[in-house]
Design a protein around this motif. Structure first.
Motif, PDB file in Angstrom:
ATOM      1  N   ARG A   1      45.044  52.496 -37.054  1.00  0.00           N
ATOM      2  CA  ARG A   1      45.286  50.892 -37.720  1.00  0.00           C
ATOM      3  C   ARG A   1      46.188  49.873 -36.609  1.00  0.00           C
ATOM      4  O   ARG A   1      45.709  48.674 -36.688  1.00  0.00           O
ATOM      5  CB  ARG A   1      46.005  51.006 -38.914  1.00  0.00           C
ATOM      6  CG  ARG A   1      45.342  51.924 -40.036  1.00  0.00           C
ATOM      7  CD  ARG A   1      44.232  51.055 -40.753  1.00  0.00           C
ATOM      8  NE  ARG A   1      44.920  49.969 -41.502  1.00  0.00           N
ATOM      9  CZ  ARG A   1      45.327  50.149 -43.120  1.00  0.00           C
ATOM     10  NH1 ARG A   1      45.079  51.298 -43.457  1.00  0.00           N
ATOM     11  NH2 ARG A   1      45.732  49.331 -43.530  1.00  0.00           N
ATOM     12  N   PHE A   2      47.154  50.515 -35.901  1.00  0.00           N
ATOM     13  CA  PHE A   2      47.851  49.551 -35.069  1.00  0.00           C
ATOM     14  C   PHE A   2      46.976  49.135 -33.805  1.00  0.00           C
ATOM     15  O   PHE A   2      46.977  47.804 -33.503  1.00  0.00           O
ATOM     16  CB  PHE A   2      49.156  50.430 -34.315  1.00  0.00           C
ATOM     17  CG  PHE A   2      50.262  49.909 -35.449  1.00  0.00           C
ATOM     18  CD1 PHE A   2      50.737  48.885 -35.595  1.00  0.00           C
ATOM     19  CD2 PHE A   2      50.895  51.153 -36.122  1.00  0.00           C
ATOM     20  CE1 PHE A   2      52.189  48.798 -36.547  1.00  0.00           C
ATOM     21  CE2 PHE A   2      51.952  50.966 -36.805  1.00  0.00           C
ATOM     22  CZ  PHE A   2      52.356  49.818 -37.018  1.00  0.00           C
ATOM     23  N   GLU A   3      45.821  50.055 -33.460  1.00  0.00           N
ATOM     24  CA  GLU A   3      44.965  49.586 -32.283  1.00  0.00           C
ATOM     25  C   GLU A   3      44.238  48.592 -32.772  1.00  0.00           C
ATOM     26  O   GLU A   3      43.760  47.629 -32.214  1.00  0.00           O
ATOM     27  CB  GLU A   3      44.531  50.657 -31.703  1.00  0.00           C
ATOM     28  CG  GLU A   3      45.244  51.895 -30.892  1.00  0.00           C
ATOM     29  CD  GLU A   3      44.830  52.946 -30.550  1.00  0.00           C
ATOM     30  OE1 GLU A   3      43.668  53.191 -30.872  1.00  0.00           O
ATOM     31  OE2 GLU A   3      45.366  53.712 -29.854  1.00  0.00           O
ATOM     32  N   GLU A   4      43.571  48.630 -34.033  1.00  0.00           N
ATOM     33  CA  GLU A   4      42.591  47.480 -34.616  1.00  0.00           C
ATOM     34  C   GLU A   4      43.631  46.471 -34.891  1.00  0.00           C
ATOM     35  O   GLU A   4      42.956  45.507 -34.783  1.00  0.00           O
ATOM     36  CB  GLU A   4      42.272  48.246 -36.132  1.00  0.00           C
ATOM     37  CG  GLU A   4      41.415  47.374 -36.611  1.00  0.00           C
ATOM     38  CD  GLU A   4      41.155  47.836 -38.201  1.00  0.00           C
ATOM     39  OE1 GLU A   4      40.165  46.947 -38.774  1.00  0.00           O
ATOM     40  OE2 GLU A   4      41.745  48.551 -38.851  1.00  0.00           O
TER      41      GLU A   4
ATOM     42  N   LEU B   1      44.162  40.739 -33.564  1.00  0.00           N
ATOM     43  CA  LEU B   1      45.279  39.505 -32.966  1.00  0.00           C
ATOM     44  C   LEU B   1      44.474  39.093 -31.631  1.00  0.00           C
ATOM     45  O   LEU B   1      44.551  37.865 -31.618  1.00  0.00           O
ATOM     46  CB  LEU B   1      46.501  40.243 -32.562  1.00  0.00           C
ATOM     47  CG  LEU B   1      47.432  39.053 -32.442  1.00  0.00           C
ATOM     48  CD1 LEU B   1      47.696  38.130 -33.661  1.00  0.00           C
ATOM     49  CD2 LEU B   1      48.851  39.668 -32.292  1.00  0.00           C
ATOM     50  N   ARG B   2      43.999  39.822 -30.686  1.00  0.00           N
ATOM     51  CA  ARG B   2      43.575  39.437 -29.548  1.00  0.00           C
ATOM     52  C   ARG B   2      42.405  38.538 -29.674  1.00  0.00           C
ATOM     53  O   ARG B   2      41.984  37.771 -29.043  1.00  0.00           O
ATOM     54  CB  ARG B   2      43.115  40.565 -28.732  1.00  0.00           C
ATOM     55  CG  ARG B   2      43.214  40.284 -27.438  1.00  0.00           C
ATOM     56  CD  ARG B   2      43.211  41.651 -26.451  1.00  0.00           C
ATOM     57  NE  ARG B   2      42.512  42.695 -26.987  1.00  0.00           N
ATOM     58  CZ  ARG B   2      43.072  43.904 -27.187  1.00  0.00           C
ATOM     59  NH1 ARG B   2      44.342  44.038 -26.952  1.00  0.00           N
ATOM     60  NH2 ARG B   2      42.603  44.882 -27.753  1.00  0.00           N
ATOM     61  N   HIS B   3      41.538  38.985 -30.637  1.00  0.00           N
ATOM     62  CA  HIS B   3      40.241  38.037 -31.064  1.00  0.00           C
ATOM     63  C   HIS B   3      40.378  37.081 -32.082  1.00  0.00           C
ATOM     64  O   HIS B   3      39.266  36.428 -32.606  1.00  0.00           O
ATOM     65  CB  HIS B   3      39.182  39.121 -31.438  1.00  0.00           C
ATOM     66  CG  HIS B   3      38.557  39.941 -30.227  1.00  0.00           C
ATOM     67  ND1 HIS B   3      39.498  41.122 -29.930  1.00  0.00           N
ATOM     68  CD2 HIS B   3      37.732  39.752 -29.445  1.00  0.00           C
ATOM     69  CE1 HIS B   3      38.841  41.577 -28.728  1.00  0.00           C
ATOM     70  NE2 HIS B   3      37.653  40.773 -28.557  1.00  0.00           N
ATOM     71  N   LEU B   4      41.526  36.747 -32.361  1.00  0.00           N
ATOM     72  CA  LEU B   4      41.589  35.517 -33.485  1.00  0.00           C
ATOM     73  C   LEU B   4      41.535  34.295 -32.658  1.00  0.00           C
ATOM     74  O   LEU B   4      41.715  34.259 -31.422  1.00  0.00           O
ATOM     75  CB  LEU B   4      42.962  35.503 -33.974  1.00  0.00           C
ATOM     76  CG  LEU B   4      43.259  36.606 -35.221  1.00  0.00           C
ATOM     77  CD1 LEU B   4      44.610  36.527 -35.668  1.00  0.00           C
ATOM     78  CD2 LEU B   4      42.216  36.092 -36.367  1.00  0.00           C
ATOM     79  N   PRO B   5      40.958  33.495 -33.333  1.00  0.00           N
ATOM     80  CA  PRO B   5      40.725  32.036 -32.686  1.00  0.00           C
ATOM     81  C   PRO B   5      41.970  31.252 -32.193  1.00  0.00           C
ATOM     82  O   PRO B   5      42.912  31.356 -32.971  1.00  0.00           O
ATOM     83  CB  PRO B   5      39.897  31.052 -33.601  1.00  0.00           C
ATOM     84  CG  PRO B   5      39.654  31.823 -34.868  1.00  0.00           C
ATOM     85  CD  PRO B   5      40.146  33.269 -34.676  1.00  0.00           C
TER      86      PRO B   5
ATOM     87  N   GLU C   1      48.617  47.792 -28.131  1.00  0.00           N
ATOM     88  CA  GLU C   1      47.966  47.079 -27.369  1.00  0.00           C
ATOM     89  C   GLU C   1      47.149  47.582 -26.016  1.00  0.00           C
ATOM     90  O   GLU C   1      46.551  46.801 -25.321  1.00  0.00           O
ATOM     91  CB  GLU C   1      48.901  45.975 -26.771  1.00  0.00           C
ATOM     92  CG  GLU C   1      49.235  44.790 -27.922  1.00  0.00           C
ATOM     93  CD  GLU C   1      50.042  43.768 -27.159  1.00  0.00           C
ATOM     94  OE1 GLU C   1      50.991  44.151 -26.138  1.00  0.00           O
ATOM     95  OE2 GLU C   1      50.133  42.663 -27.734  1.00  0.00           O
ATOM     96  N   GLY C   2      47.572  48.866 -25.901  1.00  0.00           N
ATOM     97  CA  GLY C   2      46.879  49.587 -24.680  1.00  0.00           C
ATOM     98  C   GLY C   2      47.876  49.685 -23.455  1.00  0.00           C
ATOM     99  O   GLY C   2      47.152  49.775 -22.360  1.00  0.00           O
TER     100      GLY C   2
END
Length: 155
Positions: free
Chosen positions: A11-14, A19-23, A89-90
């Motif tokens: 869930r944290f990775e998702e 968050l990275r893909h929000l406009p 965040e990887g």
């Protein structure tokens, strides 16, 4: 629904992906130019450029799950929350250790303990909700009282 530490990690990775893909509407655009773009070759002048990839905006459900993960981070100590978010965040363990100022085993131990803490907190929050549902369902059942004729009457 009780979440395991592995499911919490997913869930944290998702959440990090969402968050990275929000406009990016409220961020500064940086320096710009009012001049038209420079054409470098004939192919570009006639519109033979590679297509831009379509940006996929996260769904409302994904954003809600992301916000729920942010609430989970508030349960943890700030240093531990940072380690959990960096891993979501990887970021590699080496960088996590450098940013947190700890060795790898300590960072991993804090990360694993944080996931267990969140799972334990979610399980504790779920128990009162289950008890409330169980008492409601027990109270909703009709009580049958036997009468003299042998047939029961509902109260």
């Amino acid at each position: 629904m009780t979440l395991t530490p592995r499911e919490i990690e997913d869930r944290f990775e998702e959440a990090a992906y969402t968050l990275r893909h929000l406009p990016e509407r409220n961020r500064p655009r940086g320096y710009g130019s009012s001049w038209p773009p420079v054409v470098h070759d004939a192919m570009q002048a006639y519109g033979y450029t590679p297509e831009a990839l379509m940006r996929i905006v996260p769904s409302a459900a994904a954003i809600t799950r992301m916000e729920e993960c942010f609430d989970w981070l508030l349960i943890l100590e700030p240093e531990d929350a940072r380690i959990v978010w960096l891993r979501a965040e990887g970021v590699r363990w080496r960088q996590v250790c450098y940013r947190a100022g700890v060795v790898r085993t300590t960072a991993w131990r804090r990360w694993a303990a944080s996931l267990l803490t969140i799972a334990k907190h979610l399980k504790a929050m779920e128990k009162p909700a289950r008890k409330a549902v169980a008492t409601k369902s027990a109270a909703a059942k009709p009580v049958v009282k036997p009468d003299e004729g042998g047939l029961g009457t509902l109260l």
